[in-house]
Design a protein around this motif. Sequence first.
Motif, PDB file in Angstrom:
ATOM      1  N   ASN A 150      55.989  31.186  32.086  1.00  0.00           N
ATOM      2  CA  ASN A 150      55.633  32.346  32.912  1.00  0.00           C
ATOM      3  C   ASN A 150      54.584  31.950  33.942  1.00  0.00           C
ATOM      4  O   ASN A 150      53.444  31.647  33.581  1.00  0.00           O
ATOM      5  N   PRO A 151      54.950  31.947  35.221  1.00  0.00           N
ATOM      6  CA  PRO A 151      53.969  31.597  36.245  1.00  0.00           C
ATOM      7  C   PRO A 151      53.054  32.769  36.587  1.00  0.00           C
ATOM      8  O   PRO A 151      53.460  33.933  36.529  1.00  0.00           O
ATOM      9  N   LYS A 152      51.815  32.448  36.927  1.00  0.00           N
ATOM     10  CA  LYS A 152      50.841  33.437  37.399  1.00  0.00           C
ATOM     11  C   LYS A 152      50.378  33.005  38.779  1.00  0.00           C
ATOM     12  O   LYS A 152      50.196  31.811  39.034  1.00  0.00           O
ATOM     13  N   LEU A 153      50.208  33.960  39.675  1.00  0.00           N
ATOM     14  CA  LEU A 153      49.827  33.647  41.054  1.00  0.00           C
ATOM     15  C   LEU A 153      48.406  34.114  41.322  1.00  0.00           C
ATOM     16  O   LEU A 153      48.053  35.261  41.048  1.00  0.00           O
ATOM     17  N   ASP A 154      47.581  33.218  41.858  1.00  0.00           N
ATOM     18  CA  ASP A 154      46.234  33.561  42.317  1.00  0.00           C
ATOM     19  C   ASP A 154      46.110  33.184  43.780  1.00  0.00           C
ATOM     20  O   ASP A 154      46.648  32.156  44.218  1.00  0.00           O
ATOM     21  N   ILE A 155      45.384  34.015  44.532  1.00  0.00           N
ATOM     22  CA  ILE A 155      45.149  33.737  45.949  1.00  0.00           C
ATOM     23  C   ILE A 155      43.654  33.607  46.161  1.00  0.00           C
ATOM     24  O   ILE A 155      42.880  34.461  45.715  1.00  0.00           O
ATOM     25  N   MET A 156      43.240  32.528  46.813  1.00  0.00           N
ATOM     26  CA  MET A 156      41.826  32.292  47.093  1.00  0.00           C
ATOM     27  C   MET A 156      41.617  32.276  48.598  1.00  0.00           C
ATOM     28  O   MET A 156      42.334  31.578  49.318  1.00  0.00           O
TER      29      MET A 156
ATOM     30  N   VAL B 209      35.172  42.486  59.747  1.00  0.00           N
ATOM     31  CA  VAL B 209      35.291  41.059  59.421  1.00  0.00           C
ATOM     32  C   VAL B 209      34.724  40.192  60.540  1.00  0.00           C
ATOM     33  O   VAL B 209      34.676  40.593  61.707  1.00  0.00           O
ATOM     34  N   TYR B 210      34.307  38.990  60.149  1.00  0.00           N
ATOM     35  CA  TYR B 210      33.841  38.004  61.121  1.00  0.00           C
ATOM     36  C   TYR B 210      35.005  37.289  61.793  1.00  0.00           C
ATOM     37  O   TYR B 210      34.929  36.912  62.961  1.00  0.00           O
ATOM     38  N   SER B 211      36.078  37.065  61.035  1.00  0.00           N
ATOM     39  CA  SER B 211      37.220  36.279  61.506  1.00  0.00           C
ATOM     40  C   SER B 211      38.476  36.820  60.827  1.00  0.00           C
ATOM     41  O   SER B 211      38.385  37.639  59.907  1.00  0.00           O
ATOM     42  N   PRO B 212      39.680  36.393  61.269  1.00  0.00           N
ATOM     43  CA  PRO B 212      40.905  36.890  60.630  1.00  0.00           C
ATOM     44  C   PRO B 212      40.857  36.737  59.109  1.00  0.00           C
ATOM     45  O   PRO B 212      40.579  35.663  58.586  1.00  0.00           O
ATOM     46  N   THR B 213      41.110  37.833  58.414  1.00  0.00           N
ATOM     47  CA  THR B 213      40.964  37.875  56.959  1.00  0.00           C
ATOM     48  C   THR B 213      42.139  38.621  56.345  1.00  0.00           C
ATOM     49  O   THR B 213      42.506  39.698  56.814  1.00  0.00           O
ATOM     50  N   ALA B 214      42.710  38.043  55.305  1.00  0.00           N
ATOM     51  CA  ALA B 214      43.792  38.708  54.576  1.00  0.00           C
ATOM     52  C   ALA B 214      43.199  39.632  53.522  1.00  0.00           C
ATOM     53  O   ALA B 214      42.289  39.251  52.789  1.00  0.00           O
ATOM     54  N   PHE B 215      43.704  40.863  53.465  1.00  0.00           N
ATOM     55  CA  PHE B 215      43.308  41.831  52.445  1.00  0.00           C
ATOM     56  C   PHE B 215      44.534  42.196  51.616  1.00  0.00           C
ATOM     57  O   PHE B 215      45.654  42.238  52.130  1.00  0.00           O
ATOM     58  N   TRP B 216      44.310  42.506  50.341  1.00  0.00           N
ATOM     59  CA  TRP B 216      45.374  43.047  49.512  1.00  0.00           C
ATOM     60  C   TRP B 216      44.752  43.823  48.358  1.00  0.00           C
ATOM     61  O   TRP B 216      43.548  43.726  48.102  1.00  0.00           O
TER      62      TRP B 216
ATOM     63  N   GLN C 112      41.790  46.697  42.167  1.00  0.00           N
ATOM     64  CA  GLN C 112      40.890  45.633  42.608  1.00  0.00           C
ATOM     65  C   GLN C 112      41.171  45.344  44.074  1.00  0.00           C
ATOM     66  O   GLN C 112      42.287  44.997  44.451  1.00  0.00           O
ATOM     67  N   LEU C 113      40.146  45.501  44.905  1.00  0.00           N
ATOM     68  CA  LEU C 113      40.271  45.190  46.323  1.00  0.00           C
ATOM     69  C   LEU C 113      40.033  43.698  46.502  1.00  0.00           C
ATOM     70  O   LEU C 113      39.041  43.152  46.015  1.00  0.00           O
ATOM     71  N   GLN C 114      40.943  43.041  47.215  1.00  0.00           N
ATOM     72  CA  GLN C 114      40.893  41.594  47.352  1.00  0.00           C
ATOM     73  C   GLN C 114      40.820  41.176  48.819  1.00  0.00           C
ATOM     74  O   GLN C 114      41.288  41.896  49.683  1.00  0.00           O
ATOM     75  N   PRO C 115      40.235  39.991  49.101  1.00  0.00           N
ATOM     76  CA  PRO C 115      39.636  39.009  48.183  1.00  0.00           C
ATOM     77  C   PRO C 115      38.222  39.431  47.788  1.00  0.00           C
ATOM     78  O   PRO C 115      37.367  39.623  48.646  1.00  0.00           O
TER      79      PRO C 115
END
Length: 416
Positions: A109-115, A220-227, A248-251
């Motif tokens: 079972n794979p788990k995905l994390d985004i940093m 934001v200071y620069s382009p930032t991905a939110f999810w 949970q608001l990410q990152p």
Amino acid sequence: VFLGTFPMSINVKEVSRNDKIITLEMSPIRGGLAIRDAITYSFTPFGFPDNKINNIHTQKIGKNLHISFPIEEAKDRILQILAINQIGAIATPYHWSNYNSLKTVLEVNPKLDIMHTEGGIFFQIEMDQYAPGKAKLKLSNDNVFKSYPVTQIQPTVFLSDMLSPKILNDIKYVDVSLTNGDLSRETRFNFIPGLAEPKMKTVILSRDKNCSIQTLSSTVYSPTAFWIEKVDKHAPVKNGYHLSPVYQLQPFDRVLKDEFLVGLRYNHRYSGHTKMGIYYYNEKSEDWEYVQTKNNPERNILTASLDQLHAITIIQDLISPKILKTFPANNGYYKGSDITKIIIDVEDKISGIEAKEKSFSVKLDGKKLFCAYHPIKKQISYVFDRGLSAGEHQLNIIVIDKVGNKTKKFISFTCE
């Protein structure tokens, strides 16, 4: 040792084995320079680091390197081999298994994390158990998809290159592909990112559309991905009525320039309810903290402003603050010279008491006192210039919490 001086990868094969020793041969397949040394670590089948393997013997043969080590140290283990070439560059980790896994890529079972870092984003894929195979990352929407390579950095962990947050623009799906020979499996993850940029406003929705982030032009200071991730396991809500899932608001570790707006939709059966608020989880205090909240009852949505990405939820606070102790105490008898201050200990375990004048009213014999409030001690206080006159005195105390719950108390005491 200089990590990544030149791109380099290797191949590894077993050349001999007896009851005590295994010998492996490493050969460069990209980078071309001779291998002068290698560091080897063992991992358990579940991906946990075990030990550094002690080489009994090493031998250079042309550009290749032979290493020999005790067979006992590699029993039922997956080895991570870090080859070092003649100028000190480290090769991409190679994983060699001395473990006959019963699992295949169809069963793990794979788990995905985004940093999200200052430079860009990384995708990390982690399997719950080792199985031989390769992994690939796919980002797509309803029309197109693009694949991205990932590198196996541990037996159960794969990591992408650093990618620009802009690749997530208009992405709806993240798929992880695991393959080994004829076996293949794809797993789709619930991940709907949005891209925020300076001087632009962006709205990001959770998959169930009940939680939203609206970034502002200065967020934001620069382009930032939110999810947004809907959380199954979260810190318990110990007080109040818990009325929504936790999101949970990410990152979560991203430093922001300024505030952004959040919205949480509540179930229509709570329409008409009062004293509902958005709360975020404070990691330091290990408790849920109230955020100044606006309610749109026509749309069943609560909104608030935050300056950090937290876990958030809706809690209803219907419990009035408590007045725990006062000095002077009710029906107390004192010397007038001993009453140099008034102290009122209060408590509100849900929304809390704001350190503002509107949160409390203290009157002595009908005259309003302008008191101080210490939020850490949770104490209201007032200091007199001199003691009180002889006779009976009355204190009227009102304390109001952040959502409007009110407590009143009348204190009567006598000074001689």
